[in-house]
Design a protein around this motif. Sequence first.
Motif, PDB file in Angstrom:
ATOM      1  N   UNK A 304       0.717  -1.148   0.094  1.00 38.31           N
ATOM      2  CA  UNK A 304       0.106   0.023   0.049  1.00 38.31           C
ATOM      3  C   UNK A 304       0.967   1.185   0.021  1.00 38.31           C
ATOM      4  N   UNK A 305       1.134   1.819  -1.480  1.00 40.14           N
ATOM      5  CA  UNK A 305       1.637   3.057  -1.146  1.00 40.14           C
ATOM      6  C   UNK A 305       0.733   4.361  -0.383  1.00 40.14           C
ATOM      7  N   UNK A 306       1.722   5.291  -0.091  1.00 39.88           N
ATOM      8  CA  UNK A 306       0.955   6.197   0.379  1.00 39.88           C
ATOM      9  C   UNK A 306       1.754   7.497   1.217  1.00 39.88           C
ATOM     10  N   UNK A 307       1.189   8.180   2.061  1.00 40.41           N
ATOM     11  CA  UNK A 307       2.032   9.609   2.504  1.00 40.41           C
ATOM     12  C   UNK A 307       2.221   9.158   3.885  1.00 40.41           C
ATOM     13  N   UNK A 308       3.537   9.680   4.214  1.00 38.56           N
ATOM     14  CA  UNK A 308       3.929   9.699   5.638  1.00 38.56           C
ATOM     15  C   UNK A 308       4.196  10.949   6.133  1.00 38.56           C
ATOM     16  N   UNK A 309       4.286  11.194   7.342  1.00 44.19           N
ATOM     17  CA  UNK A 309       4.823  12.332   7.923  1.00 44.19           C
ATOM     18  C   UNK A 309       6.014  11.738   8.556  1.00 44.19           C
ATOM     19  N   UNK A 310       7.165  12.367   8.167  1.00 42.83           N
ATOM     20  CA  UNK A 310       8.450  12.103   8.819  1.00 42.83           C
ATOM     21  C   UNK A 310       9.109  13.040   9.598  1.00 42.83           C
ATOM     22  N   UNK A 311       9.371  12.761  10.606  1.00 45.69           N
ATOM     23  CA  UNK A 311      10.056  13.799  11.712  1.00 45.69           C
ATOM     24  C   UNK A 311      11.317  14.299  11.572  1.00 45.69           C
ATOM     25  N   UNK A 312      12.208  13.045  11.280  1.00 44.86           N
ATOM     26  CA  UNK A 312      13.924  13.621  11.462  1.00 44.86           C
ATOM     27  C   UNK A 312      14.165  14.718  10.603  1.00 44.86           C
ATOM     28  N   UNK A 313      13.667  15.143   9.412  1.00 45.94           N
ATOM     29  CA  UNK A 313      13.901  16.505   8.701  1.00 45.94           C
ATOM     30  C   UNK A 313      14.094  17.595   9.487  1.00 45.94           C
ATOM     31  N   UNK A 314      12.834  17.792   9.986  1.00 44.15           N
ATOM     32  CA  UNK A 314      12.573  19.160  10.821  1.00 44.15           C
ATOM     33  C   UNK A 314      12.954  18.978  12.158  1.00 44.15           C
ATOM     34  N   UNK A 315      13.012  17.774  12.656  1.00 42.75           N
ATOM     35  CA  UNK A 315      13.239  17.725  14.175  1.00 42.75           C
ATOM     36  C   UNK A 315      14.030  16.444  14.371  1.00 42.75           C
ATOM     37  N   UNK A 316      15.552  16.840  14.294  1.00 40.05           N
ATOM     38  CA  UNK A 316      16.354  15.451  14.015  1.00 40.05           C
ATOM     39  C   UNK A 316      16.335  14.882  15.412  1.00 40.05           C
ATOM     40  N   UNK A 317      15.997  15.157  16.561  1.00 42.78           N
ATOM     41  CA  UNK A 317      16.120  14.282  17.635  1.00 42.78           C
ATOM     42  C   UNK A 317      14.865  13.600  18.121  1.00 42.78           C
ATOM     43  N   UNK A 318      13.728  13.759  17.421  1.00 39.70           N
ATOM     44  CA  UNK A 318      12.406  13.463  17.596  1.00 39.70           C
ATOM     45  C   UNK A 318      12.593  12.000  17.393  1.00 39.70           C
ATOM     46  N   UNK A 319      13.182  11.052  16.451  1.00 40.95           N
ATOM     47  CA  UNK A 319      12.970   9.624  16.436  1.00 40.95           C
ATOM     48  C   UNK A 319      13.269   9.041  17.654  1.00 40.95           C
ATOM     49  N   UNK A 320      13.934   9.690  18.732  1.00 44.11           N
ATOM     50  CA  UNK A 320      14.534   9.013  20.044  1.00 44.11           C
ATOM     51  C   UNK A 320      13.405   9.436  21.284  1.00 44.11           C
ATOM     52  N   UNK A 321      12.478  10.137  20.712  1.00 45.32           N
ATOM     53  CA  UNK A 321      11.431  10.527  21.576  1.00 45.32           C
ATOM     54  C   UNK A 321      10.050  10.029  21.622  1.00 45.32           C
ATOM     55  N   UNK A 322       9.700   9.237  22.364  1.00 48.28           N
ATOM     56  CA  UNK A 322       8.450   8.478  22.218  1.00 48.28           C
ATOM     57  C   UNK A 322       7.168   9.627  21.974  1.00 48.28           C
TER      58      UNK A 322
END
Length: 905
Positions: A304-322
Amino acid sequence: MAATAAAALAAGALVVAAAAPSTASSIAAAPSAGDPHADGTWTVTGPAHTDLSAELSVDSAGDLRLAVDRDGLPVLLPGRLGIRTDAHDLTTGLSFVSKRERTVHESYTMTTGKQLRQSVTMQEATFTFRGADGASLGVVVRVSHDGVAYRYQLGGSGQVTVESEASTFEVPTDAKAWVQPYQPSYETERTETTAGTANEAQPKTCTGDTCSFGYPTLFDVGGSYVLLTEADVDGRYSGSHLDHKDGSTSYSVALADDAPVTSTGPLSTPWRTAIVGSLDTLVGSTLVNDLAPPSKVKDTSWIRPGVDDWSWLSDGNSPGNFDRQKDFVDYAAAHGLEYTLVDAGWQESWVPELVRYARARGVNVLLWFDWNDLKTQAQRDAWLPKVKAWGVAGVKVDYMYSDSQSTFQWYDAILQDTAKLKLMIDFHGATIPRGLQRTWPQVMSVEAVRGEENGQNPTRDIFLAFTRNVVGSMDYTPTWFSRPGRQDTLARELALPVVFESGWTSLGDNPEGFAAQPLAEEYLEQLPTVWDETHLVSGSPEQQAAGDRQVVMARRSGDRWFVGGILAGASDTMKAPLGFLGKGTWLLQTVEDNGGSLQRSVRTVTSADALSVPAAANGGFAAIVCPAVKGRTDCDEPVVTAPSTSLVLDPSTTTAAPGAQITVDAQFTLPQGAALHGVRMTLDRDRLPAGWTATGRDVTAGSLSAGHVLGGDWTVTVGKDQPGGAVDVPVWVEYANPAGKNAPPVHVEQVVHVDIPLHGTVYASDLPFLSQTNGWGPVERDRSNGETGAQDGNPLTVDGTVYSKGLGANATSQVQVDIQGRCTRFDAKVGVDDEVAGKGSVTFIVQGDGKQLAATGVVVGGQAAVDLGADVTGVHTLTLSVGDGGDGNAFDHADWGQAVLTCAD
């Protein structure tokens, strides 16, 4: 026969019409078979209503050359063909043996791309030549409406080692060129130059007067455009690039790393490919996919292709923050986005909970991986089934940065693994697509581009529309509206996910940045990522009279057209003739710049009209066009989101010994809103550990109204041999997605957290980590530290003694585990692993609930293992630490061999 062929074509089969070996009447100046000194030329024309032809020739020296004409005019001059193996030189002294022709018809459906349904016809001729030593060479030439391709065939069943190719494309030196200095990341900038002077645009990475350029490379030859690339590359071969000697017409195919390629015969090499035609032909070309093998995945319903919101580009520390990742999940859920992508920094301790949180809101989670953690089969077997069990929908794998044969063999392996597990995949830090998405339809996108994360360059974006994105999905990661120092306008940023095709489109801003642009939000809520039809409406990679470059792209999804226009350079009026629309009246809904904000307008148009948008410097626009039906005032379709529901388990946590039974009660409710349909509740037996059983029935409801309760209960028996630790017992509910349109069911899941008391002999490597830090890569279980990837170490070995259990670490390191206050003794054999060849110096410390219990002095490489033990009676948190020995942590690979706990029975 005709009916049979038509039925096969409708079923998506390959249909070929073969001709007999050629006679003199079908060959111009045909040489005598076996005469190496006779000249000859053969013309392969394209299918009906095409203007392309290829001419293969052999001269008196037995050298092969291939030229390409369009409308009878030369586009590619005669370029050398041939291949060298360790056993045969098949680049010269060749003599003609035979020729066979056939028409190739293919009909197939893609899961991604610029045109989902494909029907293609190609004319194919297979030539057989004999080398001076009697070896055989096959040359297969195909001509379609959008290009020419050829490949080599080497017979035999033994090992074949290819040392090099003589394959060369000859381009007039004055042809305008758009070239990219070759790096295996494909993240360098493209430059506009000429074919002869391209090396002047190359940074200082050339060897003498020869420079390397990456695919795809674009040329303008007298108004005909030629895009050079390759197709159908996998682990049987390596990728390649183009080498060019300064001032020459020749662009020669060079294998990756200049290394030999070893395969098992018979060998068909990749297709050397030239997409040829107008710019609209290039942009719409599917030739790279047409040349690729058919899909290896029979059931694609889960893709299923689709759109995702990706946090790393605008907020580089966010992937480590639940908690911050939950913000992105909430945003995706509120705006109907299919996915949230969690990039580098995620933690195993909370990702399963995030996945449950997201799926209950109708959002699926995509998870980033460093390829070093998935490099080996053991690593993939450890990670991929685990994340699939968590409910992760797909993975993004990064940092391959190689075109070598071994890397393509890795691509083969991980594609087989992800297809088997029904995991979609995005390749970042990767090579360009070469038809991969047709053969492996779970590939949603590929980076191989200097995209938004590498800074902005509006001119580069124009070039990409006519080069990189032509050959396959491009993970550019657009729409960072709140980017500091942004170099384009808001409308241009909004247009990028239409101009650039990608099966997964990763949006680059954060919830706050999107919220500041409500018109952009509304547009992105409507955005598809796969297309039924694609057209270049206007534009060119070349500079316009006004001093700018621009491109306007139109892509159709169902009965709606999405139009994106981007401009690089000075302000100008962007014009988009609407001739691509069908008959009738249409609504044109346009979003364009208005000073520092966006504005939207809606008007009625027909295919005879043209859209004209005044654009600021580095500006653009985005539009949707839909049929104008009575009562319709815009082109927006409603965004349907998953309702808030509640799944409560009793108990939510419990403690149970091996062999004990647990009664699980579940209640699912919809507090308010329209009724749910197709509801099913189950305890997921497939995810219970070996030896565990569960009794009780699934519960279903055709519909569930607000306020009603769907209840279920099960009895779970803990396995008699279950070791101590924690086990999650999942219960989930699925119901039909209210968004419809074949959207996947909404999945609501909770777990019963079962603590199994530690008992008997327990190895530290079998326990979950409360936390871990490590000086080089992750702490490894039952293997040495190795390199930066997970599970990439070797057997734990200290001074020649191998330990089957234990932990591999690198100073400075710390691991914490919960031992429940049930253990009395900890023991280990500690030392520096032999993999650092006698180097390194470390210290080992054992702590219980923050108090030091035991420690070593400095232990050095090559020293025998040291016995380290401690009384851990009453301890709950056991901490195992490694220090650097006082001289830095280089080579400090520390082993906790046979790290074992003695616990209560």
